[in-house]
Enzyme design. Structure first.
Site, PDB file in Angstrom:
ATOM      1  N   CYS A   2       0.825  -1.192   0.000  1.00  0.00           N
ATOM      2  CA  CYS A   2       0.000   0.000   0.000  1.00  0.00           C
ATOM      3  C   CYS A   2       0.867   1.252   0.000  1.00  0.00           C
ATOM      4  O   CYS A   2       2.087   1.182  -0.129  1.00  0.00           O
ATOM      5  CB  CYS A   2      -0.905   0.002   1.235  1.00  0.00           C
ATOM      6  SG  CYS A   2      -1.803  -1.540   1.492  1.00  0.00           S
ATOM      7  N   GLY A 343      13.994 -12.218  -6.543  1.00  0.00           N
ATOM      8  CA  GLY A 343      15.258 -12.727  -6.010  1.00  0.00           C
ATOM      9  C   GLY A 343      16.207 -11.690  -5.458  1.00  0.00           C
ATOM     10  O   GLY A 343      17.393 -11.990  -5.273  1.00  0.00           O
TER      11      GLY A 343
END
Length: 550
Positions: A2, A343
């Site tokens: 958010c 990653g």
């Protein structure tokens, strides 16, 4: 995931500044609407004037809205991130409380109600930037490594502002005081900034644990599994490199066990890009529902101004790598996926960048891994969050799990340094060896032991070359000669850097904004170009391949 915006009104000599306008706060918060297009709400304490605004991207408990209240109406929290241990906290620490939603963010306000201390941050297993109002008390905090962005600033009246992105507060705080909120800290008006995260591995001298491949493997598996928590579709970013491929492999095994499919996504300039070729191979091996996207160098250049507005940086490395990630996240969001695993962090933890091959000794190697992990909030974490959230897509990073960091960063540095394999020094040897299992292999052997490519290079070398050529044509020699006069802080040393800085300056003109940026520069390398191909290790690898092909 958010966007948050908050205003604290500290009491000085028993007097607080006049309350900040709710309407103005909502307008400023809306500059982050791309971070949370699903819901917009706010709360202002009627006594203190302290204010919270929230732009929500609904991931957990899709019916919930923020700010979230505790047991009383003047106990409220706004949160950006994910608390992966929220269920465990509900069952144990908060068992005596009646929580009202299934949203992970809710545990924050109830934990504070129980302990009334910023020390609650140490109980949270996850990533977060939050602000909390508890009657006349106020608390803001950022996760241990700074996976989630957060900025703070002050205005001329002494009010303190907090926001997920700098753009929301620069017009108010830029002329006075503004900076990135330090990772691993909380803030309270009476205490200022307090560090709550101080692991042993911050001191390089404690890295003495012997090599334990099983512990590394199990810690990464656990970190990945917990990040599959979601009430919306989830996918994986698959560049074809070691890090994203391992995360994808672990995730697909768990999703298969749960009877759920897993989408994977990759991007490149064309189908022949190094990353796309490798990603295709990994996706076929894992059996993911694979999606491939392309972008052109021209599209990347046309998008630069918009991208820099989203990134809030002029760091060349971040902009180069964020361009493909921006287009990739847009394609993913268009398919209806809201969460992806990525990653980031492995290269910092294990010394995976090619310049680490040049470390003078194990001690300096370890110091540099610590420095790079501590700076992730200014580089890869910033890139991953903001280039994805520009398209309302949440990225999750298993390598930066607190427990995994404790395991990996405490290993003796000699075990992490590049090791000779088939006549070539191989970086991230530990990570590769930990998942090099003969029975039920996690990845194809050639992927598991593939040499590092910078993400911005792996999408196709023409991207960097085209970008450098374009920038060179936009900046004159005369401008470069006066670069230090125009930009005394972090003076650009190439026309590419000068152009990026000019665009940033047009968006964010304050000196305070410029000082929030830290440039990514490799160590122990004669060429300061951040591209991995500037490393002699990469040059030698390419030369060896050419000799073999002849």
């Amino acid at each position: 995931m958010c966007g948050i915006f908050a205003v604290c009104h500290p009491s000085v000599c028993g007097k607080r500044p006049e309350p900040f306008s709710v309407q103005k706060a909502q307008l400023l918060s809306s500059t982050q609407v791309h971070r949370g297009p699903d819901c917009h709400n706010s709360y202002q304490n009627p006594t203190t004037g302290d204010l919270l605004c929230h732009e929500r991207l609904a991931i957990m408990d899709l019916t919930c809205t923020q700010p979230i209240a505790g047991t009383q109406d003047d106990h409220q929290v706004v949160h950006n991130g994910e608390i992966y241990n929220h269920e465990a906290l509900r069952k144990k620490d908060l068992a005596s409380y009646s929580l009202k939603t299934h949203c992970d963010s809710e545990v924050i306000v109830f934990l504070y109600e129980k302990e009334r201390s910023g020390a609650i941050c140490a109980h949270l297993d996850g990533v977060f930037a939050f602000a909390l109002v508890f009657g006349d008390e106020f608390l803001a905090a950022r996760d241990p490594v700074g996976v989630k962005p957060l900025y703070y600033g002050k205005d001329e009246k002494g009010r303190v502002f907090f926001s997920s992105e700098m753009k929301a507060i620069e017009s108010i705080c830029g002329p006075f005081e503004m900076a990135a909120f330090p990772p691993g800290h909380f803030y309270q008006p009476d205490k200022g900034f307090v560090r709550y995260y101080q692991p042993l591995w911050f001191d390089h001298r404690f890295a003495k644990n012997p090599l334990n491949l099983k512990a590394v493997r199990e810690a990464l598996i656990s970190a990945t599994h917990k990040r599959l928590m979601s009430d919306v579709p989830i996918g994986v970013l698959l560049s074809g490199g070691l890090d994203s491929s391992l995360v994808s492999s672990i995730a697909v095994r768990e999703m298969r066990r749960l009877g759920l499919p897993l989408k994977s996504f990759s991007i490149g300039l064309d189908q022949h890009a190094p990353d796309l070729v490798a990603a295709r191979q990994v996706a076929a091996f894992l059996g993911t529902d694979h999606h491939e996207f392309h972008f052109t160098a021209e599209q990347g250049i046309e998008n630069l101004k918009k991208l820099i507005w989203h990134l809030e940086t002029y760091d060349v490395t971040s902009i180069r790598a964020s361009t493909p990630m921006f287009f990739l996240s847009k394609g993913i969001a268009d398919l209806g996926v809201k969460v992806v695993l990525s990653g980031e962090g492995a290269d910092e933890i294990f010394g995976g960048y090619l310049y680490f091959h040049n470390a003078p000794n194990a001690e300096e190697f370890q110091k540099e891994t610590i420095r790079r992990v501590q700076l992730l909030s200014t580089a890869d974490c910033l890139r991953a969050d903001k280039s994805c959230m520009a398209n309302s897509l949440e990225s999750r990073v298993p390598f930066l799990d607190k427990n995994f960091l404790d395991v990996a960063m405490m290993l003796e540095p000699e075990a992490k340094q590049p090791k000779l394999r088939n006549g070539r020094a191989t970086e991230k040897w530990i990570l590769r060896a930990a998942f090099d299992t003969e029975e039920d292999p996690y990845l194809p052997h050639e992927i598991l032991w593939r040499q590092k490519e910078q993400f911005s290079d792996g999408v196709g070398y023409d991207w960097i070359d085209s970008l450098m050529d374009y920038c060179a044509g936009q900046v004159s020699d005369a401008e470069m000669q006066k670069a230090a006069e125009r930009f005394p802080h972090n003076t650009p040393h190439s026309k590419e850097a000068y152009f990026m800085r000019s665009v940033f300056d047009a968006h964010f003109g304050s000196d305070a904004a410029a000082k929030t940026v830290l440039k990514w520069v490799p160590k122990w390398q004669r060429n300061e170009d951040p591209s991995g191909r500037a490393s002699t290790v990469h040059e030698q690898s390419i030369a060896a391949k050419e000799i073999v092909s002849v």
